[in-house]
Design a protein around this motif. Structure first.
Motif, PDB file in Angstrom:
ATOM      1  N   SER A  68       6.324   2.935  -9.336  1.00  0.00           N
ATOM      2  CA  SER A  68       5.661   2.285  -8.371  1.00  0.00           C
ATOM      3  C   SER A  68       5.945   0.795  -8.568  1.00  0.00           C
ATOM      4  CB  SER A  68       4.108   2.774  -8.222  1.00  0.00           C
ATOM      5  OG  SER A  68       3.338   1.865  -7.611  1.00  0.00           O
ATOM      6  N   ALA A  69       5.772   0.192  -9.949  1.00  0.00           N
ATOM      7  CA  ALA A  69       5.945  -1.260 -10.146  1.00  0.00           C
ATOM      8  C   ALA A  69       7.291  -1.572  -9.934  1.00  0.00           C
ATOM      9  CB  ALA A  69       5.401  -1.196 -11.683  1.00  0.00           C
ATOM     10  N   THR A  70       8.088  -0.596 -10.152  1.00  0.00           N
ATOM     11  CA  THR A  70       9.610  -1.305  -9.579  1.00  0.00           C
ATOM     12  C   THR A  70       9.769  -1.303  -8.226  1.00  0.00           C
ATOM     13  OG1 THR A  70      10.507  -0.018 -11.668  1.00  0.00           O
ATOM     14  CG2 THR A  70      11.901  -0.707 -10.024  1.00  0.00           C
ATOM     15  N   GLU A  71       9.446  -0.440  -7.509  1.00  0.00           N
ATOM     16  CA  GLU A  71       9.518  -0.419  -5.929  1.00  0.00           C
ATOM     17  C   GLU A  71       8.521  -1.216  -5.243  1.00  0.00           C
ATOM     18  OE1 GLU A  71      10.003   3.591  -5.217  1.00  0.00           O
ATOM     19  OE2 GLU A  71      11.880   3.838  -6.283  1.00  0.00           O
ATOM     20  N   GLY A  72       7.272  -1.591  -5.735  1.00  0.00           N
ATOM     21  CA  GLY A  72       6.420  -2.010  -5.136  1.00  0.00           C
ATOM     22  C   GLY A  72       5.481  -1.019  -3.990  1.00  0.00           C
ATOM     23  N   THR A  73       5.584   0.107  -4.150  1.00  0.00           N
ATOM     24  CA  THR A  73       4.842   0.987  -3.331  1.00  0.00           C
ATOM     25  C   THR A  73       4.328   2.363  -4.025  1.00  0.00           C
ATOM     26  OG1 THR A  73       5.364   2.576  -1.426  1.00  0.00           O
ATOM     27  CG2 THR A  73       6.991   2.602  -3.256  1.00  0.00           C
ATOM     28  N   ALA A  74       3.125   2.790  -3.525  1.00  0.00           N
ATOM     29  CA  ALA A  74       2.329   3.954  -3.937  1.00  0.00           C
ATOM     30  C   ALA A  74       3.280   5.081  -4.094  1.00  0.00           C
ATOM     31  CB  ALA A  74       1.078   4.157  -3.074  1.00  0.00           C
ATOM     32  N   VAL A  75       3.219   6.003  -5.077  1.00  0.00           N
ATOM     33  CA  VAL A  75       4.033   6.996  -5.499  1.00  0.00           C
ATOM     34  C   VAL A  75       3.031   8.132  -5.142  1.00  0.00           C
ATOM     35  CG1 VAL A  75       5.458   8.378  -6.932  1.00  0.00           C
ATOM     36  CG2 VAL A  75       5.599   5.911  -6.850  1.00  0.00           C
ATOM     37  N   SER A  76       3.545   9.201  -4.567  1.00  0.00           N
ATOM     38  CA  SER A  76       2.682  10.463  -4.326  1.00  0.00           C
ATOM     39  C   SER A  76       3.287  11.651  -5.436  1.00  0.00           C
ATOM     40  CB  SER A  76       2.654  11.116  -2.884  1.00  0.00           C
ATOM     41  OG  SER A  76       2.469  10.356  -1.901  1.00  0.00           O
ATOM     42  N   LEU A  77       2.183  12.381  -5.874  1.00  0.00           N
ATOM     43  CA  LEU A  77       2.387  13.281  -6.881  1.00  0.00           C
ATOM     44  C   LEU A  77       2.263  14.825  -6.071  1.00  0.00           C
ATOM     45  CD1 LEU A  77       0.955  11.805 -10.054  1.00  0.00           C
ATOM     46  CD2 LEU A  77       3.269  11.665  -9.532  1.00  0.00           C
TER      47      LEU A  77
END
Length: 359
Positions: A350-359
């Motif tokens: 998320s920090a790398t891509e600037g977006t929320a990540v769903s699990l």
């Protein structure tokens, strides 16, 4: 356990984790004996001998332990992060139960592979998540179990420090194989606590920054977890915080709990104090108690003081001894560690891509 020989423990690593946390706790736990310390550093050997006497043996390499596995009952791994997986694998293959300092591994997949190996061999594999026995965390769990806060909506947790100059060493290395940085260091604690309190994560958003001149890896990181039950956890880990926030700020439908200051056990261990019979351990002064209330800031007298329960790091190794002796539950399983690593990996992405990540 009167009359029963103690379980013989070998400790791999005698840096900060080994000397400050593991060795003192092992040595003061009934039913455990600190048998061998693996370190080739003469100064660290002298330090350990001064505290634990001539009864402690030393080994220069972990391989010496596998050669005499029948003389040992437990391996504790407190060496640098990148060694955790290979050393735990070797110990399990040698037929020995294992405790590994956090993080168990660099990835959730590696953690689950270790868990499968331990299950296959019928051996204990546990992770040292000592912050589950912090005084404020135990107090918060009590408040939640008693329904004092109502339905929790937001959990804020901060592990912040003011260290404007990097210290160097593997913990601050930019080499990804070292598994350094605050995300995997202090982040392992705050994420584990959030999952214990509020259950699985549904999505993760994170911001990870390198703030200090000369720093090579994240030293100022924020993690937001949306749990499957709807609770939102906001977690802060930082070495660059000039004004420290509350350790916990927990907001519910009926009340909130705000707690400042760190559990005293790490500072006590660093200063040479040890838990034991007749020793007041993990107790903090009333001036540091948190407050429970609603509608007003605790800094202006809002709410009531909530007595902080004593911290209890010794309980971890007491539980390990009970698990090995009596088949009691593993206090921190590898599968729990893998779930936390799922969140940490998602946070890094998320920090790398600037977006929320769903699990």
């Amino acid at each position: 356990m009167t009359g029963t020989p103690p379980l013989r423990v070998a400790l791999i690593g005698y840096g900060l984790a080994g000397s400050v946390f593991h060795a003192p706790l092992i040595a003061t736990t009934e039913g455990l004996a600190l048998d061998t310390i693996v370190t080739s550093n003469p100064e660290r050997q002298e330090q350990a001998r001064a505290e634990f006497g001539d009864g402690v043996r030393f080994a220069a390499t972990p391989e010496e332990l596998w050669a005499r596995a029948d003389e040992l009952d437990l391996i504790v791994i407190a060496s640098p992060n990148k060694t955790h997986v290979p050393l735990a694998t070797a110990a399990l293959k040698a037929g020995l139960p294992v405790v590994v300092d956090k993080p168990l591994a660099g990835t959730a997949a590696e953690a689950r592979e270790l868990a499968a190996l331990a299950d296959e061999r019928g051996l204990l594999l546990s992770v040292f998540q000592n912050r589950r026995w912090d005084n404020d965390f135990l107090t918060l769990r009590k408040l939640l179990s008693e329904g004092e806060l109502g339905d929790v909506w937001r959990f804020e947790s901060r592990f912040e420090r003011w260290r404007p100059q990097p210290k160097g060493g593997w913990r601050e290395s930019g080499d990804p194989t070292e598994i350094g940085g605050l995300l995997y260091d202090l982040g392992s604690h705050v994420v584990d606590q959030a999952l214990v309190l509020f259950g699985p994560a549904a999505s993760v958003y994170a911001e990870a920054d390198i703030r200090r001149p000369g720093a090579q890896t994240d030293d100022d990181t924020f993690i937001a977890i949306t749990h499957t039950n709807g609770v939102r956890s906001h977690l802060y880990v930082s070495a660059t915080t000039a004004q420290l926030g509350p350790r916990f700020r927990v907001l519910g439908s009926q009340a909130g709990y705000v707690k400042h200051g760190l559990d005293p056990q790490e500072a006590d261990l660093r200063e040479g104090r040890r838990p034991g019979a007749g020793t007041e351990w993990g107790v903090e002064p009333e001036s540091l108690w948190g407050r429970v209330g609603s509608g007003e800031s605790p800094l202006t007298g809002g709410g009531r003081p909530e007595p902080t329960l004593p911290g209890a790091y010794p309980a971890y190794y007491e539980a390990i001894a009970a698990a090995l002796r009596d088949g009691a539950p593993n206090p921190v399983t590898a599968q729990e560690a893998a779930a936390a690593l799922d969140v940490l990996e998602a946070a890094r992405r998320s920090a790398t891509e600037g977006t929320a990540v769903s699990l």
